[in-house]
Design an enzyme around this catalytic site. Structure first.
Site, PDB file in Angstrom:
ATOM      1  N   TYR A  75       0.814  -1.217   0.000  1.00 45.65           N
ATOM      2  CA  TYR A  75       0.000   0.000   0.000  1.00 45.65           C
ATOM      3  C   TYR A  75       0.848   1.269   0.000  1.00 45.65           C
ATOM      4  CZ  TYR A  75      -4.368  -2.504   0.279  1.00 45.65           C
ATOM      5  OH  TYR A  75      -5.443  -3.304  -0.031  1.00 45.65           O
ATOM      6  N   VAL A 112      -9.274   4.038  -5.564  1.00 41.46           N
ATOM      7  CA  VAL A 112      -8.879   4.583  -4.257  1.00 41.46           C
ATOM      8  C   VAL A 112      -7.716   5.549  -4.435  1.00 41.46           C
ATOM      9  CG1 VAL A 112      -9.678   2.493  -3.090  1.00 41.46           C
ATOM     10  CG2 VAL A 112      -7.280   2.635  -3.838  1.00 41.46           C
ATOM     11  N   HIS A 130     -15.111   2.711  -2.431  1.00 39.41           N
ATOM     12  CA  HIS A 130     -14.229   1.795  -1.697  1.00 39.41           C
ATOM     13  C   HIS A 130     -13.212   2.548  -0.840  1.00 39.41           C
ATOM     14  CE1 HIS A 130     -14.991  -1.801  -4.653  1.00 39.41           C
ATOM     15  NE2 HIS A 130     -16.038  -1.511  -3.909  1.00 39.41           N
TER      16      HIS A 130
HETATM   17  N1  LIG Z   1      -6.366   2.798  -9.229  1.00 41.34           N
HETATM   18  C1  LIG Z   1      -7.073   2.254  -8.226  1.00 41.34           C
HETATM   19  O1  LIG Z   1      -7.532   2.932  -7.335  1.00 41.34           O
HETATM   20  C2  LIG Z   1      -7.289   0.752  -8.233  1.00 41.34           C
HETATM   21  C3  LIG Z   1      -6.461  -0.052  -9.000  1.00 41.34           C
HETATM   22  C4  LIG Z   1      -6.702  -1.412  -9.026  1.00 41.34           C
HETATM   23  C5  LIG Z   1      -7.717  -1.958  -8.281  1.00 41.34           C
HETATM   24  N2  LIG Z   1      -8.504  -1.159  -7.504  1.00 41.34           N
HETATM   25  C6  LIG Z   1      -9.612  -1.816  -6.711  1.00 41.34           C
HETATM   26  O2  LIG Z   1      -9.755  -3.146  -7.162  1.00 41.34           O
HETATM   27  C7  LIG Z   1     -11.022  -3.385  -7.768  1.00 41.34           C
HETATM   28  C8  LIG Z   1     -10.805  -3.438  -9.268  1.00 41.34           C
HETATM   29  O3  LIG Z   1     -11.944  -3.313  -9.993  1.00 41.34           O
HETATM   30  P1  LIG Z   1     -11.971  -2.472 -11.351  1.00 41.34           P
HETATM   31  O4  LIG Z   1     -13.176  -2.951 -12.080  1.00 41.34           O
HETATM   32  O5  LIG Z   1     -11.847  -1.053 -11.049  1.00 41.34           O
HETATM   33  O6  LIG Z   1     -10.631  -2.891 -12.109  1.00 41.34           O
HETATM   34  P2  LIG Z   1     -10.233  -4.179 -12.982  1.00 41.34           P
HETATM   35  O7  LIG Z   1      -8.737  -4.183 -12.971  1.00 41.34           O
HETATM   36  O8  LIG Z   1     -10.960  -5.388 -12.543  1.00 41.34           O
HETATM   37  O9  LIG Z   1     -10.762  -3.830 -14.447  1.00 41.34           O
HETATM   38  C9  LIG Z   1     -10.224  -2.793 -15.187  1.00 41.34           C
HETATM   39  C10 LIG Z   1     -11.042  -2.616 -16.451  1.00 41.34           C
HETATM   40  O10 LIG Z   1     -10.435  -1.552 -17.180  1.00 41.34           O
HETATM   41  C11 LIG Z   1     -10.398  -1.887 -18.555  1.00 41.34           C
HETATM   42  N3  LIG Z   1      -9.293  -1.156 -19.169  1.00 41.34           N
HETATM   43  C12 LIG Z   1      -8.014  -1.548 -19.389  1.00 41.34           C
HETATM   44  N4  LIG Z   1      -7.301  -0.567 -19.985  1.00 41.34           N
HETATM   45  C13 LIG Z   1      -8.146   0.481 -20.135  1.00 41.34           C
HETATM   46  C14 LIG Z   1      -8.001   1.790 -20.682  1.00 41.34           C
HETATM   47  N5  LIG Z   1      -6.839   2.197 -21.189  1.00 41.34           N
HETATM   48  N6  LIG Z   1      -9.093   2.598 -20.665  1.00 41.34           N
HETATM   49  C15 LIG Z   1     -10.275   2.192 -20.160  1.00 41.34           C
HETATM   50  N7  LIG Z   1     -10.468   0.948 -19.634  1.00 41.34           N
HETATM   51  C16 LIG Z   1      -9.410   0.121 -19.618  1.00 41.34           C
HETATM   52  C17 LIG Z   1     -10.262  -3.389 -18.595  1.00 41.34           C
HETATM   53  O11 LIG Z   1     -10.803  -3.926 -19.795  1.00 41.34           O
HETATM   54  C18 LIG Z   1     -11.071  -3.829 -17.369  1.00 41.34           C
HETATM   55  O12 LIG Z   1     -12.400  -4.123 -17.716  1.00 41.34           O
HETATM   56  C19 LIG Z   1     -11.892  -2.256  -7.307  1.00 41.34           C
HETATM   57  O13 LIG Z   1     -12.594  -2.719  -6.212  1.00 41.34           O
HETATM   58  C20 LIG Z   1     -10.923  -1.134  -6.900  1.00 41.34           C
HETATM   59  O14 LIG Z   1     -11.310  -0.539  -5.672  1.00 41.34           O
HETATM   60  C21 LIG Z   1      -8.307   0.186  -7.470  1.00 41.34           C
END
Ligand SMILES: NC(=O)c1ccc[n+]([C@@H]2O[C@H](COP(=O)([O-])OP(=O)(O)OC[C@H]3O[C@@H](n4cnc5c(N)ncnc54)[C@H](O)[C@@H]3O)[C@@H](O)[C@H]2O)c1
Ligand SMILES: [Zn+2]
Length: 287
Positions: A75, A112, A130
């Site tokens: 984290y 997040v 979240h």
């Molecule tokens: N950045 C963050 O805050 C972060 C990062 C990873 C995971 N998470 C957490 O983990 C879980 C993940 O779920 P999720 O559905 O957000 O992520 P996920 O990783 O499951 O899915 C990501 C989605 O983004 C799409 N994608 C890939 N490249 C892309 C682009 N360039 N433009 C648009 N879309 C694109 C993919 O096809 C996929 O469907 C959530 O609960 C979240 O809280 C958060």
């Protein structure tokens, strides 16, 4: 694809409020990793791959009890990464689109990472369902306190995925502090901050008569964002290179190129000549 872009512009042009529903894919064009299953996660965190530790095992409150330096290695690296990341130009395009609507815009995200605020969205315009890595809480928790992580600057050994600097502590009881994020098997997450944001979103939705939803980078494995985007009962534009199905308009592309094309079509007035049949019946009582 041109027709879909014009249809997306048409849906946005007729709206008086923009709901921006974003998953991890929204950050990919800023250079951030999404976590598509353990493979995607392990690619982003090789030391955890080597140790065979899965996302579900580290994104877990028990990890802060068992091995807080490992949990904070993961984290803490993410906190530093999100602080250092410059949000891509698509965030600005969304702000501009929202600014043209009578009631502006509101963000609903499971991210997040705080990237919308970093891109200039006001705190009052963002609901983080979240939680946020930029806030901390007690790992026990001994109180309901949630405080900014601003004074915590983690030093992480990325080769070992371990926190080198001091662990953040709860100012009330001295136990290890953890991110104010909903993790897996998490009965200790303090949700008041997110609840307040969601209340604000519900109030905003009462104002907008003709909202439109633009969903970006929301995955199918933890479909919180997709479900929320669909539940609103408003016209839905879904941008996702791998999973664009199930919306009034689906664009199989990345968030940044998708937003650029919609913006261009809007500027050229292409949306005006498009007629898109909306499947959803707006019924904001469902929210
Ligand atoms: N950045 C963050 O805050 C972060 C990062 C990873 C995971 N998470 C957490 O983990 C879980 C993940 O779920 P999720 O559905 O957000 O992520 P996920 O990783 O499951 O899915 C990501 C989605 O983004 C799409 N994608 C890939 N490249 C892309 C682009 N360039 N433009 C648009 N879309 C694109 C993919 O096809 C996929 O469907 C959530 O609960 C979240 O809280 C958060
Ligand atoms: Zn405490």
């Amino acid at each position: 694809m041109e027709k879909e872009i014009a249809n997306a512009a048409a849906l946005l042009q007729q709206a008086d409020g923009l709901v921006i529903a974003a998953g991890a894919g929204m950050g990919v064009d800023s250079g951030l990793p999404d976590f598509r299953g353990d493979q995607g996660f392990w690619q982003a965190y090789p030391p955890l791959a080597k140790a065979g530790i899965r996302f579900i095992e580290i994104a877990n409150p028990a990890a802060f009890e068992d091995d807080p330096r490992l949990a904070w290695g993961f984290y803490g690296h993410r906190l530093a990464l999100y602080r250092a990341t410059v949000p891509h130009a698509g965030f600005d395009l969304l702000r501009q689109m929202a600014a043209r609507m009578a009631h502006g815009g509101f963000v609903f995200t499971s991210n997040v990472d705080g990237q919308f605020q970093k891109a200039g969205f006001a705190d009052e315009q963002v609901a983080e369902c979240h939680g946020s890595i930029h806030f901390l809480q007690c790992s026990q928790p001994c109180t309901d306190a949630i405080w900014p992580a601003d004074s915590f600057s983690p030093q992480v050994d990325m080769a070992q995925c371990r926190l080198l600097s001091d662990l953040p502590r709860c100012p009330h009881c001295g136990e290890v502090a953890r991110p104010n994020i909903l993790m897996f098997n998490d009965g200790a997450w303090l949700e008041q901050r997110s609840e307040l944001q969601l209340d604000r979103l519900a109030r905003w939705l009462q104002l907008a008569r003709r909202p439109v939803v633009i969903e970006l980078g929301a995955g199918v494995d933890v479909p919180s964002v997709r479900r929320q985007a669909e539940r609103l009962g408003a016209p839905l534009v879904r941008i996702n290179p791998r999973a664009p199905q199930g919306a009034d308009v689906g664009l199989a592309m990345g968030a940044l190129p998708g937003l650029r094309l919609i913006e261009e079509a809007w500027r050229q007035g292409l949306g005006m000549s498009a007629s898109v049949k909306v499947q959803r019946v707006p019924d904001r009582r469902k929210t």
